[in-house]
Design a protein around this motif. Structure first.
Motif, mmCIF file in Angstrom:
data_model
loop_
_atom_site.group_PDB
_atom_site.id
_atom_site.type_symbol
_atom_site.label_atom_id
_atom_site.label_comp_id
_atom_site.label_asym_id
_atom_site.label_seq_id
_atom_site.Cartn_x
_atom_site.Cartn_y
_atom_site.Cartn_z
ATOM 1 N N PHE A 160 13.046 15.837 -3.107
ATOM 2 C CA PHE A 160 12.301 16.727 -2.221
ATOM 3 C C PHE A 160 13.168 17.860 -1.691
ATOM 4 O O PHE A 160 12.654 18.773 -1.045
ATOM 5 N N ALA A 161 14.451 17.825 -1.959
ATOM 6 C CA ALA A 161 15.341 18.921 -1.577
ATOM 7 C C ALA A 161 15.276 20.063 -2.590
ATOM 8 O O ALA A 161 15.703 21.180 -2.291
ATOM 9 N N ILE A 162 14.728 19.793 -3.791
ATOM 10 C CA ILE A 162 14.621 20.841 -4.807
ATOM 11 C C ILE A 162 13.184 21.259 -5.080
ATOM 12 O O ILE A 162 12.938 22.320 -5.626
ATOM 13 N N SER A 163 12.224 20.403 -4.714
ATOM 14 C CA SER A 163 10.809 20.707 -4.893
ATOM 15 C C SER A 163 10.018 20.001 -3.807
ATOM 16 O O SER A 163 10.266 18.828 -3.527
ATOM 17 N N ARG A 164 9.045 20.705 -3.227
ATOM 18 C CA ARG A 164 8.206 20.039 -2.233
ATOM 19 C C ARG A 164 7.219 19.080 -2.899
ATOM 20 O O ARG A 164 6.613 18.257 -2.228
ATOM 21 N N ASN A 165 7.075 19.177 -4.210
ATOM 22 C CA ASN A 165 6.106 18.364 -4.948
ATOM 23 C C ASN A 165 6.716 17.795 -6.232
ATOM 24 O O ASN A 165 6.215 18.041 -7.326
#
Length: 158
Positions: free
Chosen positions: A89-94
């Protein structure tokens, strides 16, 4: 149940959309096959596709594991208990949805079926409107400024 506790959606659309995209690509690939590269390059792409599938599946597993460790439900029909911002979740919110769409792209390369690419993009667009936007509104209501700050730091997809 208060507005803040209401889940983002009542029906689990994301897995239905992804499974439908797979089914549609398979059906269209057998009824209306699209041109595909042949020879050694096609086989090289199949190997790359297998790696892409493994990467997408790994992303999904890591995100689900992170949700479970923090006590947040994975199901999109449940209300978020915690704002998860680390791990994938640090690289993509999904990352779960990103992993699912990535798997579809990998399947195109492995099966030599270009419909999977089109289905992957269509699934990504559908998930954005049907799932991600309601989830974002839910997270904003539930976590306020903490979510908005996170959304400024980390992109929706990648």
């Amino acid at each position: 149940m208060t507005t803040i506790d209401q889940p983002p959606m009542r029906f689990p659309w994301p897995p239905v959309i992804l499974v439908s995209a797979v089914a549609l690509a398979i059906i269209l690939g057998s009824v209306i096959p699209l041109p595909w590269l042949r020879g050694p390059f096609a086989e090289f792409l199949a190997g790359v596709g297998a790696l892409i599938i493994v990467g997408g599946a790994t992303l999904v597993v890591l995100a689900i594991t992170r949700f479970r460790k923090t006590g947040t439900p994975v199901a999109p029909t449940s209300s978020a208990q915690r704002l998860v911002t680390d791990g994938p979740f640090a690289i993509s919110r999904n990352p779960i949805y990103l992993g699912g769409v990535t798997i579809l792209i990998g399947l195109a390369l492995v099966t030599h079926n270009a419909w999977f690419i089109l289905a992957g993009f269509a699934a990504g667009i559908a998930i954005s409107f049907i799932a991600i936007r309601p989830e974002e509104r839910h997270l904003d209501r539930r976590f306020g400024k903490a979510y908005r700050d996170y959304a400024k730091r980390v992109r929706r997809w990648f």
